[in-house]
Design a protein around this motif. Structure first.
Motif, PDB file in Angstrom:
ATOM      1  N   SER A 194      41.281  49.396  49.007  1.00  0.00           N
ATOM      2  CA  SER A 194      42.117  49.932  48.335  1.00  0.00           C
ATOM      3  C   SER A 194      40.885  51.645  47.621  1.00  0.00           C
ATOM      4  CB  SER A 194      41.860  48.827  47.196  1.00  0.00           C
ATOM      5  OG  SER A 194      40.337  48.779  46.342  1.00  0.00           O
ATOM      6  N   PHE A 239      45.754  49.394  47.191  1.00  0.00           N
ATOM      7  CA  PHE A 239      46.189  48.984  46.332  1.00  0.00           C
ATOM      8  C   PHE A 239      45.561  50.844  45.143  1.00  0.00           C
ATOM      9  CE2 PHE A 239      44.848  47.886  41.584  1.00  0.00           C
ATOM     10  CZ  PHE A 239      46.246  47.110  41.219  1.00  0.00           C
ATOM     11  N   SER A 244      39.386  50.743  41.132  1.00  0.00           N
ATOM     12  CA  SER A 244      38.411  50.785  42.514  1.00  0.00           C
ATOM     13  C   SER A 244      37.026  51.493  42.428  1.00  0.00           C
ATOM     14  CB  SER A 244      39.694  50.741  43.607  1.00  0.00           C
ATOM     15  OG  SER A 244      40.466  50.077  42.953  1.00  0.00           O
TER      16      SER A 244
END
Length: 409
Positions: A194, A239, A244
């Motif tokens: 991510s 992602f 994140s």
């Protein structure tokens, strides 16, 4: 009911069998109870084939006519995918970019989206249909077809997701996520689980071809999560969203590169004022450039995509009186390679290490001006893959234990 925007790239829809398989993926999402808008690229190498055809009939095709030509590639795909969905029992309708309400500026060949009128799409979604939209294209205020440049289907998908308030924008491609470098050339590249929008934007804007920078900007502005995943497997993708958090323990995220670059050197001038004037001339045409670190006060060198060379020379020459340069020279067969991270300027050892590694391997290079998020060098086209692999190793990205630092958990 949530809304999902799916985008399928050229390899994902490169044949009739692939289109049928992607239709099944679309229906899976629809059967989860979601409204689905699908954005598609032209099949396989269609855009390249059409470009070659144009070169066979014209030495310098007008950009408006090129847009008319290239936009047909996506129109073939939307019709075929809609047919495949209908064959599988799902109601579907296909739209060109203009029919989907996508309005752009008038920079043919590299247009920006100005506005999107979502009414046509929303009406069909309300009727229970899957809407298939041609990526890469829109319509100008004059009613002319325009194209968004390479990677424009990513931009179409993200812009539609933002305008429609989608829960997520899924980008299906021939790789199963974003990697620390291009896995086609750098065999030890590792998938990143991510990323933040900013980290993805830094990678994309400096060469990671998996997503177009404009698409990430749209997603970031409107907070639309993106997922880059494979159309060939069921592997978990990468992602991308606001939340994140990447470890700051190691500042380097990845190594990216861009090929087919050309340099233009202005002899007899230099300085920040000249740089500003050049950017002012190129930006309205959506032409991006980098400037080399200055080694001589009387020279200024910029690096840009080879396809923008002729137009850039014309725009710069028009300003010769203002820029006061003596002459122009151009050099082809270049590429650029970049070490991407965060707060690069606070880690000066990174630039020094990159320069030493390239020099020690006999790779001729010139550094691009400083950036807070990258160290970038121009190299010969023939050396770019070797340079990227060298830097990937030098900065520890192909060491297994380092991958857990680079990747976001």
């Amino acid at each position: 009911m949530s809304m999902i925007v799916q985008k399928f790239g050229g390899t994902s829809v490169g044949s009739a069998s692939n289109i049928k398989r992607m239709a099944s993926r679309v229906i899976e999402e629809k059967n989860r109870g979601n409204d689905v808008v699908v954005v598609v690229s032209a099949m396989g190498n269609t855009t390249d084939t059409l470009t070659r055809l144009a070169s066979e009939v014209s030495t310098q095709p007008q950009k408006r006519e090129m847009d008319m030509l290239l936009s047909t590639g996506e129109q073939v795909t939307i019709a075929l995918l809609s047919m495949a969905l209908q064959e599988k029992g799902s109601e579907s309708i296909s739209f060109t970019g203009g029919q989907a309400g996508i309005h752009t500026d008038s920079v043919h060949g590299n247009a920006n989206i100005k506005t999107i009128d979502p009414k046509p799409i929303l009406q069909e979604l309300d009727a229970g249909k899957i809407v298939v939209v041609a990526g890469f294209q829109g319509v100008t205020d004059e009613g002319y077809i325009s194209t968004l440049g390479r990677g424009g289907s990513d931009t179409t998908a993200a812009a539609l997701a933002a305008q429609l308030g989608a829960e997520r924008c899924d980008i299906y491609t021939d790789v199963d996520g974003v990697y620390t470098s291009d896995p086609r050339y750098i065999k030890k590249a590792a998938k990143i689980s991510s990323l933040t929008y900013d980290d993805m934007l830094n990678l994309a804007s400096r060469g990671a071809g998996v997503l177009h920078p404009r698409s990430v900007k749209h997603a970031k502005k409107h907070g639309i999560p993106m997922v880059v995943r494979s159309s060939l497997t069921r592997e978990r993708g990468t992602f991308i969203n606001h939340s994140s958090k990447r470890s700051d323990r190691y500042p380097v995220i990845g190594i990216v590169f861009q090929e087919e670059r050309t340099s233009i050197t202005l002899h007899g001038c230099g300085g920040s004022e000249v740089q500003y004037a050049i950017r002012s001339a190129l930006t309205p045409r959506n032409i991006e450039c980098d400037f080399f670190k200055s080694t001589q006060e009387s020279e200024l060198t910029l690096l840009l995509q080879h396809r923008d060379l002729q137009e850039s020379l014309e725009l710069i020459s028009e300003k010769k009186e203002q820029l006061k340069f003596d002459r122009l020279t151009a050099k082809k067969d270049l590429a650029k390679v970049a070490v991407i991270g965060s707060n690069i300027l606070t880690h000066p050892v990174i630039q020094g290490k990159a320069a030493r590694e390239l020099a020690a391997s006999g790779i001729d290079f010139k550094l691009i001006e400083d950036s807070p998020v990258s160290v970038t060098a121009a190299v010969k086209q023939q050396d770019v893959h070797r340079a990227a692999e060298l830097l990937h190793t030098a900065f520890g990205l192909d060491v297994p234990e380092m991958r857990t630092v680079v990747a976001i958990q």
